[in-house]
Design a protein around this motif. Sequence first.
Motif, PDB file in Angstrom:
ATOM      1  N   MET A   4      -6.887  -3.943 -54.107  1.00 56.89           N
ATOM      2  CA  MET A   4      -8.182  -3.338 -53.935  1.00 56.89           C
ATOM      3  C   MET A   4      -8.908  -4.037 -52.792  1.00 56.89           C
ATOM      4  O   MET A   4      -8.792  -5.251 -52.643  1.00 56.89           O
ATOM      5  N   GLU A   5      -9.638  -3.273 -52.021  1.00 53.11           N
ATOM      6  CA  GLU A   5     -10.413  -3.819 -50.903  1.00 53.11           C
ATOM      7  C   GLU A   5     -11.719  -4.433 -51.412  1.00 53.11           C
ATOM      8  O   GLU A   5     -12.353  -3.908 -52.332  1.00 53.11           O
ATOM      9  N   ALA A   6     -12.134  -5.533 -50.785  1.00 55.42           N
ATOM     10  CA  ALA A   6     -13.370  -6.204 -51.176  1.00 55.42           C
ATOM     11  C   ALA A   6     -14.573  -5.274 -51.011  1.00 55.42           C
ATOM     12  O   ALA A   6     -15.455  -5.234 -51.882  1.00 55.42           O
ATOM     13  N   GLU A   7     -14.621  -4.501 -49.942  1.00 54.46           N
ATOM     14  CA  GLU A   7     -15.757  -3.602 -49.699  1.00 54.46           C
ATOM     15  C   GLU A   7     -15.844  -2.518 -50.773  1.00 54.46           C
ATOM     16  O   GLU A   7     -16.943  -2.123 -51.170  1.00 54.46           O
ATOM     17  N   THR A   8     -14.717  -2.036 -51.241  1.00 53.57           N
ATOM     18  CA  THR A   8     -14.712  -1.037 -52.310  1.00 53.57           C
ATOM     19  C   THR A   8     -15.334  -1.616 -53.572  1.00 53.57           C
ATOM     20  O   THR A   8     -16.175  -0.978 -54.211  1.00 53.57           O
ATOM     21  N   LEU A   9     -14.945  -2.829 -53.902  1.00 56.83           N
ATOM     22  CA  LEU A   9     -15.469  -3.480 -55.095  1.00 56.83           C
ATOM     23  C   LEU A   9     -16.953  -3.793 -54.942  1.00 56.83           C
ATOM     24  O   LEU A   9     -17.731  -3.609 -55.876  1.00 56.83           O
ATOM     25  N   ARG A  10     -17.362  -4.227 -53.769  1.00 55.76           N
ATOM     26  CA  ARG A  10     -18.791  -4.487 -53.528  1.00 55.76           C
ATOM     27  C   ARG A  10     -19.613  -3.212 -53.697  1.00 55.76           C
ATOM     28  O   ARG A  10     -20.734  -3.242 -54.188  1.00 55.76           O
ATOM     29  N   GLY A  11     -19.066  -2.087 -53.273  1.00 53.01           N
ATOM     30  CA  GLY A  11     -19.764  -0.817 -53.424  1.00 53.01           C
ATOM     31  C   GLY A  11     -19.910  -0.382 -54.869  1.00 53.01           C
ATOM     32  O   GLY A  11     -20.834   0.354 -55.213  1.00 53.01           O
ATOM     33  N   LEU A  12     -19.012  -0.834 -55.724  1.00 56.35           N
ATOM     34  CA  LEU A  12     -19.070  -0.474 -57.138  1.00 56.35           C
ATOM     35  C   LEU A  12     -19.963  -1.398 -57.962  1.00 56.35           C
ATOM     36  O   LEU A  12     -20.294  -1.077 -59.104  1.00 56.35           O
ATOM     37  N   GLU A  13     -20.357  -2.533 -57.402  1.00 58.03           N
ATOM     38  CA  GLU A  13     -21.170  -3.502 -58.148  1.00 58.03           C
ATOM     39  C   GLU A  13     -22.406  -2.869 -58.771  1.00 58.03           C
ATOM     40  O   GLU A  13     -22.785  -3.194 -59.887  1.00 58.03           O
ATOM     41  N   GLN A  14     -23.051  -1.977 -58.052  1.00 55.32           N
ATOM     42  CA  GLN A  14     -24.293  -1.366 -58.534  1.00 55.32           C
ATOM     43  C   GLN A  14     -24.069  -0.420 -59.705  1.00 55.32           C
ATOM     44  O   GLN A  14     -25.013   0.014 -60.344  1.00 55.32           O
ATOM     45  N   HIS A  15     -22.812  -0.083 -59.986  1.00 51.15           N
ATOM     46  CA  HIS A  15     -22.497   0.856 -61.060  1.00 51.15           C
ATOM     47  C   HIS A  15     -22.071   0.164 -62.353  1.00 51.15           C
ATOM     48  O   HIS A  15     -21.422   0.783 -63.187  1.00 51.15           O
ATOM     49  N   CYS A  16     -22.407  -1.118 -62.502  1.00 53.16           N
ATOM     50  CA  CYS A  16     -22.029  -1.850 -63.721  1.00 53.16           C
ATOM     51  C   CYS A  16     -22.643  -1.179 -64.942  1.00 53.16           C
ATOM     52  O   CYS A  16     -23.719  -0.609 -64.834  1.00 53.16           O
ATOM     53  N   PRO A  17     -21.974  -1.201 -66.068  1.00 51.14           N
ATOM     54  CA  PRO A  17     -20.764  -1.958 -66.342  1.00 51.14           C
ATOM     55  C   PRO A  17     -19.521  -1.327 -65.711  1.00 51.14           C
ATOM     56  O   PRO A  17     -19.427  -0.115 -65.593  1.00 51.14           O
ATOM     57  N   ARG A  71     -22.623  -6.731 -66.107  1.00 47.65           N
ATOM     58  CA  ARG A  71     -23.789  -6.762 -65.223  1.00 47.65           C
ATOM     59  C   ARG A  71     -23.354  -7.143 -63.818  1.00 47.65           C
ATOM     60  O   ARG A  71     -22.398  -7.897 -63.648  1.00 47.65           O
ATOM     61  N   PRO A  72     -24.054  -6.659 -62.783  1.00 47.99           N
ATOM     62  CA  PRO A  72     -23.678  -7.008 -61.409  1.00 47.99           C
ATOM     63  C   PRO A  72     -23.725  -8.513 -61.145  1.00 47.99           C
ATOM     64  O   PRO A  72     -22.950  -9.035 -60.350  1.00 47.99           O
ATOM     65  N   GLU A  73     -24.611  -9.212 -61.839  1.00 53.31           N
ATOM     66  CA  GLU A  73     -24.719 -10.669 -61.657  1.00 53.31           C
ATOM     67  C   GLU A  73     -23.488 -11.404 -62.166  1.00 53.31           C
ATOM     68  O   GLU A  73     -23.294 -12.584 -61.867  1.00 53.31           O
ATOM     69  N   PHE A  74     -22.668 -10.734 -62.964  1.00 53.31           N
ATOM     70  CA  PHE A  74     -21.485 -11.353 -63.548  1.00 53.31           C
ATOM     71  C   PHE A  74     -20.244 -11.172 -62.674  1.00 53.31           C
ATOM     72  O   PHE A  74     -19.129 -11.401 -63.115  1.00 53.31           O
ATOM     73  N   MET A  75     -20.446 -10.799 -61.398  1.00 52.20           N
ATOM     74  CA  MET A  75     -19.315 -10.551 -60.504  1.00 52.20           C
ATOM     75  C   MET A  75     -19.654 -11.066 -59.109  1.00 52.20           C
ATOM     76  O   MET A  75     -20.717 -10.778 -58.576  1.00 52.20           O
ATOM     77  N   MET A  76     -18.750 -11.862 -58.536  1.00 53.37           N
ATOM     78  CA  MET A  76     -18.917 -12.365 -57.179  1.00 53.37           C
ATOM     79  C   MET A  76     -17.642 -12.055 -56.398  1.00 53.37           C
ATOM     80  O   MET A  76     -16.560 -12.539 -56.739  1.00 53.37           O
ATOM     81  N   VAL A  77     -17.794 -11.225 -55.361  1.00 50.20           N
ATOM     82  CA  VAL A  77     -16.645 -10.753 -54.586  1.00 50.20           C
ATOM     83  C   VAL A  77     -16.538 -11.556 -53.298  1.00 50.20           C
ATOM     84  O   VAL A  77     -17.519 -11.719 -52.572  1.00 50.20           O
ATOM     85  N   SER A  78     -15.341 -12.054 -53.009  1.00 52.10           N
ATOM     86  CA  SER A  78     -15.067 -12.697 -51.724  1.00 52.10           C
ATOM     87  C   SER A  78     -13.999 -11.865 -51.012  1.00 52.10           C
ATOM     88  O   SER A  78     -13.635 -10.786 -51.472  1.00 52.10           O
ATOM     89  N   ASP A  79     -13.487 -12.339 -49.911  1.00 52.95           N
ATOM     90  CA  ASP A  79     -12.523 -11.563 -49.128  1.00 52.95           C
ATOM     91  C   ASP A  79     -11.209 -11.303 -49.864  1.00 52.95           C
ATOM     92  O   ASP A  79     -10.591 -10.251 -49.667  1.00 52.95           O
ATOM     93  N   TYR A  80     -10.771 -12.237 -50.692  1.00 53.55           N
ATOM     94  CA  TYR A  80      -9.449 -12.129 -51.319  1.00 53.55           C
ATOM     95  C   TYR A  80      -9.445 -12.157 -52.835  1.00 53.55           C
ATOM     96  O   TYR A  80      -8.402 -11.976 -53.453  1.00 53.55           O
ATOM     97  N   GLU A  81     -10.608 -12.416 -53.448  1.00 49.73           N
ATOM     98  CA  GLU A  81     -10.667 -12.511 -54.896  1.00 49.73           C
ATOM     99  C   GLU A  81     -12.046 -12.148 -55.408  1.00 49.73           C
ATOM    100  O   GLU A  81     -13.002 -12.069 -54.637  1.00 49.73           O
TER     101      GLU A  81
END
Length: 71
Positions: free
Chosen positions: A1-14, A29-39
């Motif tokens: 999965m691409e990091a940008e895809t996951l970042r875009g989904l953060e606002q749709h938590c859970p 919750r969005p605060e329970f997720m931190m996305v970096s380039d590879y993990e």
Amino acid sequence: MEAETLRGLEQHCPLRLTMNNGEVFDVMRPEFMMVSDYEVTVMVPRRGAMRNVTLGLLNIASAEPIGANAE
């Protein structure tokens, strides 16, 4: 999965993250997720407390909203 895809989904938590091996992680919750380039590091309930789990982006098979935010 691409990091940008996951970042875009953060606002749709859970969100439900499904791994290639079938393991599932629900991010409530969005605060329970931190996305970096590879993990991504998520906080999930484990053994009666919230624990950090680091997941490799290459190992995430799917990410989808759950509950009221599901489309």
